[in-house]
Design a protein around this motif. Structure first.
Motif, PDB file in Angstrom:
ATOM      1  N   PRO A  21       0.817  -1.230   0.000  1.00  0.00           N
ATOM      2  CA  PRO A  21       0.000   0.000   0.000  1.00  0.00           C
ATOM      3  C   PRO A  21       0.843   1.269   0.000  1.00  0.00           C
ATOM      4  O   PRO A  21       0.426   2.294  -0.565  1.00  0.00           O
ATOM      5  N   ALA A  22       2.030   1.210   0.604  1.00  0.00           N
ATOM      6  CA  ALA A  22       2.884   2.393   0.664  1.00  0.00           C
ATOM      7  C   ALA A  22       3.428   2.783  -0.701  1.00  0.00           C
ATOM      8  O   ALA A  22       3.892   3.924  -0.891  1.00  0.00           O
ATOM      9  N   SER A  23       3.363   1.851  -1.679  1.00  0.00           N
ATOM     10  CA  SER A  23       3.891   2.149  -3.014  1.00  0.00           C
ATOM     11  C   SER A  23       2.861   2.828  -3.913  1.00  0.00           C
ATOM     12  O   SER A  23       3.200   3.255  -5.024  1.00  0.00           O
ATOM     13  N   ILE A  24       1.616   2.941  -3.465  1.00  0.00           N
ATOM     14  CA  ILE A  24       0.572   3.536  -4.307  1.00  0.00           C
ATOM     15  C   ILE A  24       0.615   5.064  -4.332  1.00  0.00           C
ATOM     16  O   ILE A  24       0.502   5.667  -5.412  1.00  0.00           O
ATOM     17  N   PRO A  25       0.756   5.766  -3.188  1.00  0.00           N
ATOM     18  CA  PRO A  25       0.758   7.239  -3.237  1.00  0.00           C
ATOM     19  C   PRO A  25       1.747   7.841  -4.226  1.00  0.00           C
ATOM     20  O   PRO A  25       1.397   8.805  -4.918  1.00  0.00           O
ATOM     21  N   PRO A  26       2.991   7.322  -4.367  1.00  0.00           N
ATOM     22  CA  PRO A  26       3.911   7.942  -5.337  1.00  0.00           C
ATOM     23  C   PRO A  26       3.447   7.857  -6.788  1.00  0.00           C
ATOM     24  O   PRO A  26       3.878   8.682  -7.605  1.00  0.00           O
ATOM     25  N   VAL A  27       2.599   6.862  -7.120  1.00  0.00           N
ATOM     26  CA  VAL A  27       2.156   6.717  -8.511  1.00  0.00           C
ATOM     27  C   VAL A  27       0.702   7.161  -8.685  1.00  0.00           C
ATOM     28  O   VAL A  27       0.128   6.988  -9.760  1.00  0.00           O
ATOM     29  N   LEU A  28       0.126   7.740  -7.640  1.00  0.00           N
ATOM     30  CA  LEU A  28      -1.285   8.107  -7.715  1.00  0.00           C
ATOM     31  C   LEU A  28      -1.533   9.204  -8.746  1.00  0.00           C
ATOM     32  O   LEU A  28      -2.524   9.164  -9.483  1.00  0.00           O
ATOM     33  N   LEU A  29      -0.637  10.167  -8.827  1.00  0.00           N
ATOM     34  CA  LEU A  29      -0.817  11.266  -9.785  1.00  0.00           C
ATOM     35  C   LEU A  29      -0.739  10.765 -11.233  1.00  0.00           C
ATOM     36  O   LEU A  29      -1.612  11.098 -12.045  1.00  0.00           O
ATOM     37  N   PRO A  30       0.276   9.955 -11.613  1.00  0.00           N
ATOM     38  CA  PRO A  30       0.266   9.404 -12.974  1.00  0.00           C
ATOM     39  C   PRO A  30      -0.956   8.538 -13.254  1.00  0.00           C
ATOM     40  O   PRO A  30      -1.505   8.579 -14.368  1.00  0.00           O
TER      41      PRO A  30
END
Length: 424
Positions: free
Chosen positions: A283-292
């Motif tokens: 789950p921690a890896s989702i916020p960095p790619v949320l904008l793309p």
């Protein structure tokens, strides 16, 4: 003790899946986003990580993919596929160009390389047949004039999977140009041979497989599917493609009986597959790619709407039906996750899985909304600009000609399996 842990974890997973499915059903939603969220909660970095049952869940996820493609093949006959390919291939080409290229472009823009670009192109290209069929049924649009256009595009996407998956499998395996070309040639020859045999000898095959005893029918169809899927995997054609071709080869009573028997198994293992995908996504890896993911979702919402609008216009459907067709195609779901799952298993670009998860979560929620509101929104905007629309037309008769409108029972014939898909 290890066996007890496995049973406890599996029991907890299946129980939670059942509860999440009931919650989704109560509010008329697709359960896919809830299954993905459940996997995120149970996976690495989640609230309650699992360990003992991880290997079993991985095997169940592979079976889920095989059953998804088998059931998809059972929905169509070889004749349906050939007819749709001849009539709607321009719409399929437009669909690919408008929706696959944004995914490929985003992967290249992020610096992920050509293999990841092919993967993300598939994720953004393929609409969710299951979600779309359910939404059309819920909105009472199965008899609308634009519905055969929508279903034809979905059929073309499904048929394209038989070519796309072998190419993707070869690329993920690191095969060179020669090996990849051989794999594609094998897939083309196999698919063509199965279609030919299904057209010429489909009744004989179905008669051989069919049986009055549900137990024997289930064992034969499931055993044949897993056998063919395994052989296809050995040939690097993709187990999913092998299962899809088995489904196409069956027709009539054999297909109907297998569909009813395998539907519960498909639903169970497909749910396990979505959970497994979530388990492998931190789950921690989702916020960095949320904008793309959000940017890609916005772009491909409009490209799918444009695809449906163009295809419906080409088929002679009025403006209202064109907007409804476009809005209905927006949802992505099961096959986007299948494609991303192959890349995650192969260890391609670690951020691809989280981005695909966020992207599917967004569009599986947005899709039903665009199906309902694209036409009213377009009409409201058109009225502001002084454009003429043909009215809300929420029933088949509203878009029908004078003779069709006079007879409420007259509906366009849908491709085989469409009613069954809607029921799911």
């Amino acid at each position: 003790m290890h066996g007890a842990s496995v049973f406890i974890e599996l029991g907890a997973i299946i129980l939670v899946l059942g509860l999440l499915g009931r919650i989704a059903g109560r509010y008329g939603l697709s359960p896919i986003p809830l299954y993905l969220l459940g996997g995120l909660a149970f996976g690495h970095g989640g609230l309650l990580p699992l360990s003992a049952s991880e290997e079993f869940v991985a095997t169940g996820a592979e079976i889920g993919v095989v059953l998804l493609l088998l059931m998809l093949g059972l929905e169509y006959t070889a004749a349906d596929l050939v007819t749709n390919l001849k009539a709607q291939y321009p719409a399929g080409a437009v669909d690919f160009a408008l929706n696959a290229l944004p995914g490929a472009g985003m992967a290249l823009l992020l610096g992920w390389g050509p293999v990841a670009a092919v993967v993300l192109a598939g994720v953004t290209w393929i609409s969710s047949s299951g979600v779309i069929a359910k939404v059309l049924g819920d909105l009472g649009r199965l008899g609308n004039r634009e519905t055969p256009v929508i279903l034809s595009i979905l059929v073309l996407e499904d048929l394209s999977m038989a070519l796309y998956l072998p190419i993707l499998t070869a690329l993920l395996a690191g095969a060179g140009l020669l090996a990849g070309s051989i794999t594609l040639a094998i897939a083309l020859v196999t698919a063509s041979a199965v279609l030919f045999v299904a057209l010429r000898y489909g009744r004989l095959i179905s008669r051989f497989v069919s049986h009055d005893d549900p137990e024997k029918l289930l064992l034969v169809v499931l055993g044949l599917t897993l056998l063919v899927a395994g052989i296809a995997e050995q040939l690097q054609v993709s187990a999913a493609v092998g299962a899809f071709l088995v489904g196409i080869a069956l027709s009539g009573e054999a297909a109907e009986g297998a569909h009813s028997l395998l539907s519960p198994l498909r639903d169970l293992f497909a749910a396990v597959f979505f959970v497994f995908f979530g388990l492998n996504t931190n789950p921690a890896s989702i916020p960095p790619v949320l904008l793309p993911a959000l940017a890609l979702a916005v772009v491909t919402v409009f490209t799918k709407i444009a695809t449906g609008y163009w295809a419906a216009r080409r088929a002679g459907i009025g403006p209202g039906g064109r907007w409804r067709a476009g809005g209905a195609l927006v949802a992505r779901g099961e096959f986007s996750i299948v494609i991303a799952g192959l890349a995650v298993t192969a260890g391609i670009e670690p951020e691809l899985g989280p981005l695909a998860t966020a992207y599917v979560l967004l569009l599986v929620i947005i899709g039903p909304l665009t199906a309902r509101w694209t036409q009213p929104a377009a009409e409201a905007l058109g009225r502001r600009r002084g454009a003429a629309f043909d009215g809300p037309a929420r029933t088949p008769a509203a878009e029908a000609g004078p003779e069709e409108a006079a007879d409420p029972a007259s509906e366009l014939e849908l491709p085989a399996g469409s009613t069954a898909s809607a029921a799911n």
